[in-house]
Design an enzyme around this catalytic site. Structure first.
Site, PDB file in Angstrom:
ATOM      1  N   ASP A 351       0.863  -1.186   0.000  1.00 40.44           N
ATOM      2  CA  ASP A 351       0.000   0.000   0.000  1.00 40.44           C
ATOM      3  C   ASP A 351       0.900   1.237   0.000  1.00 40.44           C
ATOM      4  O   ASP A 351       1.897   1.297   0.730  1.00 40.44           O
ATOM      5  CB  ASP A 351      -0.918   0.013   1.217  1.00 40.44           C
ATOM      6  CG  ASP A 351      -1.926   1.150   1.154  1.00 40.44           C
ATOM      7  OD1 ASP A 351      -2.954   0.978   0.481  1.00 40.44           O
ATOM      8  OD2 ASP A 351      -1.640   2.199   1.746  1.00 40.44           O
ATOM      9  N   ASN A 359      -2.189  13.136  -3.885  1.00 44.22           N
ATOM     10  CA  ASN A 359      -3.276  13.580  -4.761  1.00 44.22           C
ATOM     11  C   ASN A 359      -3.741  14.985  -4.409  1.00 44.22           C
ATOM     12  O   ASN A 359      -3.973  15.823  -5.286  1.00 44.22           O
ATOM     13  CB  ASN A 359      -4.448  12.605  -4.689  1.00 44.22           C
ATOM     14  CG  ASN A 359      -4.248  11.387  -5.581  1.00 44.22           C
ATOM     15  OD1 ASN A 359      -3.538  11.446  -6.566  1.00 44.22           O
ATOM     16  ND2 ASN A 359      -4.866  10.273  -5.203  1.00 44.22           N
ATOM     17  N   HIS A 364      -4.283  14.816  -9.172  1.00 44.80           N
ATOM     18  CA  HIS A 364      -4.502  13.407  -9.536  1.00 44.80           C
ATOM     19  C   HIS A 364      -3.619  12.969 -10.697  1.00 44.80           C
ATOM     20  O   HIS A 364      -3.319  11.777 -10.828  1.00 44.80           O
ATOM     21  CB  HIS A 364      -5.974  13.177  -9.894  1.00 44.80           C
ATOM     22  CG  HIS A 364      -6.875  13.226  -8.697  1.00 44.80           C
ATOM     23  ND1 HIS A 364      -7.045  12.164  -7.841  1.00 44.80           N
ATOM     24  CD2 HIS A 364      -7.654  14.244  -8.204  1.00 44.80           C
ATOM     25  CE1 HIS A 364      -7.886  12.500  -6.864  1.00 44.80           C
ATOM     26  NE2 HIS A 364      -8.275  13.763  -7.068  1.00 44.80           N
ATOM     27  N   ASP A 368      -1.590   9.588 -10.603  1.00 40.54           N
ATOM     28  CA  ASP A 368      -1.612   8.516 -11.610  1.00 40.54           C
ATOM     29  C   ASP A 368      -0.192   8.158 -12.039  1.00 40.54           C
ATOM     30  O   ASP A 368       0.126   6.982 -12.247  1.00 40.54           O
ATOM     31  CB  ASP A 368      -2.432   8.953 -12.826  1.00 40.54           C
ATOM     32  CG  ASP A 368      -3.919   9.048 -12.516  1.00 40.54           C
ATOM     33  OD1 ASP A 368      -4.337   8.503 -11.473  1.00 40.54           O
ATOM     34  OD2 ASP A 368      -4.656   9.661 -13.311  1.00 40.54           O
ATOM     35  N   GLU A 394      -4.652   2.366  -4.218  1.00 38.24           N
ATOM     36  CA  GLU A 394      -3.202   2.425  -4.158  1.00 38.24           C
ATOM     37  C   GLU A 394      -2.598   1.151  -3.603  1.00 38.24           C
ATOM     38  O   GLU A 394      -1.438   1.135  -3.198  1.00 38.24           O
ATOM     39  CB  GLU A 394      -2.752   3.626  -3.322  1.00 38.24           C
ATOM     40  CG  GLU A 394      -3.127   3.562  -1.857  1.00 38.24           C
ATOM     41  CD  GLU A 394      -4.510   4.141  -1.561  1.00 38.24           C
ATOM     42  OE1 GLU A 394      -4.773   4.444  -0.395  1.00 38.24           O
ATOM     43  OE2 GLU A 394      -5.323   4.303  -2.517  1.00 38.24           O
TER      44      GLU A 394
END
Length: 481
Positions: A351, A359, A364, A368, A394
């Site tokens: 994780d 973010n 974002h 990404d 994630e």
């Protein structure tokens, strides 16, 4: 085939000559049979009938010559008797049966002056008249006393030959008409056959998909349209057969055995890109040989689309890693193999630390990019047999077949270190991950994943940017959660 096309007009001419000769031969046979057999036989029959008729008429003349009457009276009676013979006619045509009668006597046996009874009565001798010489005998002592010559009408012959000749003419005409009709129908059939062949050849050549014709006992193709020559890169050999590496690859892959069957075959010649084709083979007879018509439809693009759809069904669109659905299918499969063959199986669950902060801070788009780079690290740090995918959000999951807890821990640590060393284009972006490692001990799938998830949670609680492993032999229920 080209030779047959060149010979076709000649064949039609040869057939015309054969039919003409056949008609001539049959006509000659009928004519020869008439002149050599039928006509002489009928003439002999007609002459026999004329002779019998003459004999029946002359019998009355013999009774008049008995020598008892004076010569003048005998002569008058002979003239009257011969006149009645000459007056005997056919009722239908009015033609006399006997045209002329002459009497010659031997006067050494008669008591009359020489030449007193000789007679020659009737019309001119007709062409074709039958001449019957009937001996005359004395009515009392049956001595030969003379000869009666009768010139009979040829009507007997005409009656016999007329109907038969007409019949033979009709027969000969019927034979000639039958031969002419047979020739006409044969020529028409050949023309239609040639047209059908040309149409089929045009359809065969103009077909947009590859088509080939192959004899069952020959390795090469006998015929191929232009699409097949290009698609299979066929070359014509000295024997006239068509051959090529792609064609041999097609034969090596196997052709369908039943009519109506389609087989999906991969075609790959040396140095060429693999192609996929749907192949059909229809049994047929060509030029008296057992053959098959082979059709191909290229489905390479369709296969590519299918592969894309298949990949999309188990691939994460952003990272290119496997998605959750595929991960669980593959994990279930690996667990089954581990149970069957008793080999090790481990699992890593990662994780990203503080991903929401990335973010929120950088947007974002940067988030990404972080996910994509982490996915790249997972691909480079795992083995070919390992399965890495995006578990969700994630979170990332790695399946390690044939790896025990220690080996899986080493892989997890290598991944954590590599992720921490990633440099991003956006300034200030730093990424770390926390992970949990578990080894399969026979538990259910959800329990197996849950063990790794709980050690992941413990790694986060312990300060993040670290990997913790479940002790070997410890199930999820023994962790105290």
């Amino acid at each position: 085939m080209a030779l047959m096309r060149r010979l076709s007009p000649r064949l039609e001419g040869y057939l015309a000559l054969i039919f003409g000769l056949l008609g001539l031969i049959l006509t000659l046979l009928v004519a020869l049979h008439w002149f050599l057999v039928l006509e002489p036989t009928l003439r002999a029959e007609a002459e026999s009938r004329a002779t019998v008729l003459a004999q029946s008429q002359i019998q009355g003349v013999e009774r008049l010559i008995d020598g008892a009457q004076p010569p003048e009276q005998i002569r008058r009676e002979l003239i009257a008797a011969l006149g009645s013979i000459l007056l005997f006619k056919d009722e239908k045509t009015g033609e006399p049966f006997i045209h002329r009668v002459s009497l010659l006597f031997d006067y050494d046996l008669l008591r009359v002056p020489p030449g007193s009874l000789d007679l020659d009565l009737g019309g001119a001798v007709c062409d074709g008249c039958f001449i019957a010489r009937i001996p005359l005998y004395h009515p009392r002592d049956r001595l030969l006393i003379g000869v009666a010559t009768c010139y009979s009408s040829p009507r007997f012959l005409r009656n016999l030959t007329g109907d038969l000749g007409t019949t033979l003419v009709w027969v000969a005409g019927f034979i000639l008409l039958s031969i002419a009709y047979a020739w006409f129908q044969t020529r028409r059939f050949l023309r239609r056959l040639r047209e059908s062949e040309n149409n089929l050849r045009a359809v065969f050549e103009a077909a947009p998909f590859p088509m080939l014709l192959q004899a069952d006992d020959e390795p090469g193709a006998r015929r191929a349209n232009q699409a097949a020559r290009v698609y299979l890169d066929l070359r014509e050999e000295a024997s006239g057969m068509l051959d090529g590496e792609t064609w041999r690859a097609l034969l090596g892959a196997g052709l369908p055995d039943r009519a109506g069957e389609w087989r999906e075959t991969q075609l790959k010649a040396a140095g060429e890109k693999a192609r996929w084709a749907l192949v059909s083979a229809v049994p047929m007879t060509f030029s008296g040989m057992a053959s098959r018509l082979i059709g191909l439809a290229d489905v390479s693009e369709l296969k590519a689309v299918q592969e894309e759809l298949r990949a999309a069904s188990f691939t994460d669109a952003l990272t290119g890693l496997y998605n959750r659905r595929y991960l669980y299918q593959r994990l279930a499969h690996e667990m089954d193999l581990a149970n069957r063959y008793r080999h090790a199986l481990s699992l890593i669950l990662f994780d990203l630390d503080f991903f929401k902060r990335i973010n929120d801070t950088f947007g974002h788009g940067v988030g990404d990019e972080v996910l994509v780079e982490v996915g790249r690290v997972l691909k480079t740090c795992t083995r070919e047999v390992d399965v890495a995918g995006r578990h969700g959000g994630e979170e990332f999951l790695v399946i390690l077949p044939h790896a025990d807890l220690a080996e899986a821990g080493e892989v997890a640590e290598r991944i954590r270190t590599s992720v921490a060393q990633i440099e991003f284009a956006a300034a200030g972006v730093e990424v770390t991950i926390s992970g949990g490692v578990a080894q399969y001990q026979g538990e259910h799938l959800d329990a197996f994943v849950d063990i790794a998830d709980r050690w992941l949670y413990m790694a986060k609680e312990a300060g993040r940017n670290r990997v913790l492993s479940a002790p070997a032999g410890v199930l999820g229920e023994g962790l105290g959660f």
